[in-house]
Design an enzyme around this catalytic site. Structure first.
Site, PDB file in Angstrom:
ATOM      1  N   GLY A   1       0.800  -1.217   0.000  1.00 29.97           N
ATOM      2  CA  GLY A   1       0.000   0.000   0.000  1.00 29.97           C
ATOM      3  C   GLY A   1       0.832   1.266   0.000  1.00 29.97           C
ATOM      4  O   GLY A   1       0.377   2.323   0.423  1.00 29.97           O
ATOM      5  N   ARG A   2       2.079   1.162  -0.504  1.00 31.72           N
ATOM      6  CA  ARG A   2       3.019   2.291  -0.536  1.00 31.72           C
ATOM      7  C   ARG A   2       3.424   2.768   0.855  1.00 31.72           C
ATOM      8  O   ARG A   2       3.882   3.902   1.019  1.00 31.72           O
ATOM      9  CB  ARG A   2       2.444   3.462  -1.353  1.00 31.72           C
ATOM     10  CG  ARG A   2       2.245   3.143  -2.828  1.00 31.72           C
ATOM     11  CD  ARG A   2       3.565   2.855  -3.504  1.00 31.72           C
ATOM     12  NE  ARG A   2       3.374   2.511  -4.917  1.00 31.72           N
ATOM     13  CZ  ARG A   2       4.351   2.151  -5.733  1.00 31.72           C
ATOM     14  NH1 ARG A   2       5.584   2.067  -5.283  1.00 31.72           N
ATOM     15  NH2 ARG A   2       4.106   1.847  -6.990  1.00 31.72           N
ATOM     16  N   ILE A   3       3.220   1.909   1.856  1.00 28.71           N
ATOM     17  CA  ILE A   3       3.738   2.243   3.185  1.00 28.71           C
ATOM     18  C   ILE A   3       5.198   1.807   3.181  1.00 28.71           C
ATOM     19  O   ILE A   3       5.581   0.775   3.742  1.00 28.71           O
ATOM     20  CB  ILE A   3       2.922   1.542   4.295  1.00 28.71           C
ATOM     21  CG1 ILE A   3       1.430   1.869   4.139  1.00 28.71           C
ATOM     22  CG2 ILE A   3       3.406   1.977   5.681  1.00 28.71           C
ATOM     23  CD1 ILE A   3       0.529   1.145   5.119  1.00 28.71           C
TER      24      ILE A   3
END
Length: 214
Positions: A192-194
């Site tokens: 999640g682009r974390i």
């Protein structure tokens, strides 16, 4: 218009591998670990890095070059000293390097000061290169305008004929650069682009570690 707005890649959660407790005090150790993994996995062009330089007026340019050596002293690459990057470094010896390895979901960004290698070190690498590469270094005035590649081919043939059976001279305008890092960021793609980001900044001769927001 070319639309890439729906282009995205999802990273799996189990691909996140960096935790703060795993980090060494010296970022060069982690650089070496990542680069060794790239080498062992034989990743295509794994030593390719984007070199960003700036003129004294602040005009920034970037291009891909190849890392040849990494040591405790820094990152070494070779080029024509009269090329655009060479002239930029002469005017402003601060530069940045960026490695990106999509198959590992990793990026490594380095900032630092650049200096020329001693002639002896440049010569050692120069004579380890294939002869055609040496001939090209003699024949190419990198970044200068030419009418066609025929000029370069003819120059290579002339130098080959001139030095047939002999060692080629190393051009005085060609050699190595060493980037001594003052800042290194390690990036690992997350679900999640974390993304996980750790930044090492050299302050008063010591490395300070910070975790950065994705």
């Amino acid at each position: 218009m070319i639309d890439f707005s729906d282009f995205r890649r999802t990273f799996r959660e189990d691909e996140i591998t960096i935790t703060k407790k795993d980090l060494p005090e010296d970022p060069i150790e982690l650089c070496a670990s990542w680069l060794q993994e790239v080498k062992e996995k034989d990743i295509l062009d794994g030593n390719a890095m984007t070199l960003s330089t700036s003129s004294k007026e602040g005009r920034v340019t970037a291009r891909t070059v190849l890392l040849k050596y990494m040591s405790q002293q820094g990152f070494t690459f070779f080029s024509n000293y009269k090329s655009k990057k060479g002239l930029d470094i002469e005017e402003n010896p601060q530069a940045a390097l960026t490695f990106y390895w999509p198959s590992l979901n990793r990026q490594m960004s380095i900032e630092g000061n650049v200096s020329k290698l001693p002639k002896s070190e440049s010569s050692k690498y120069y004579y380890s290169r294939p002869r055609l590469n040496q001939l090209l270094a003699l024949s190419s005035k990198q970044d200068q305008e030419i009418n066609s590649l025929k000029e370069i081919v003819e120059s290579i043939e002339q130098f080959e004929s001139q030095y047939k059976g002999k060692e080629l001279p190393i051009p005085d305008y060609w050699g190595g650069f060493l980037l001594d890092p003052t800042k290194i960021e390690f990036w690992q793609g997350g679900q999640g682009r974390i993304n996980i980001r750790y930044c090492y900044q050299k302050e008063n001769g010591s490395w300070i570690i910070k975790q950065l927001s994705p």
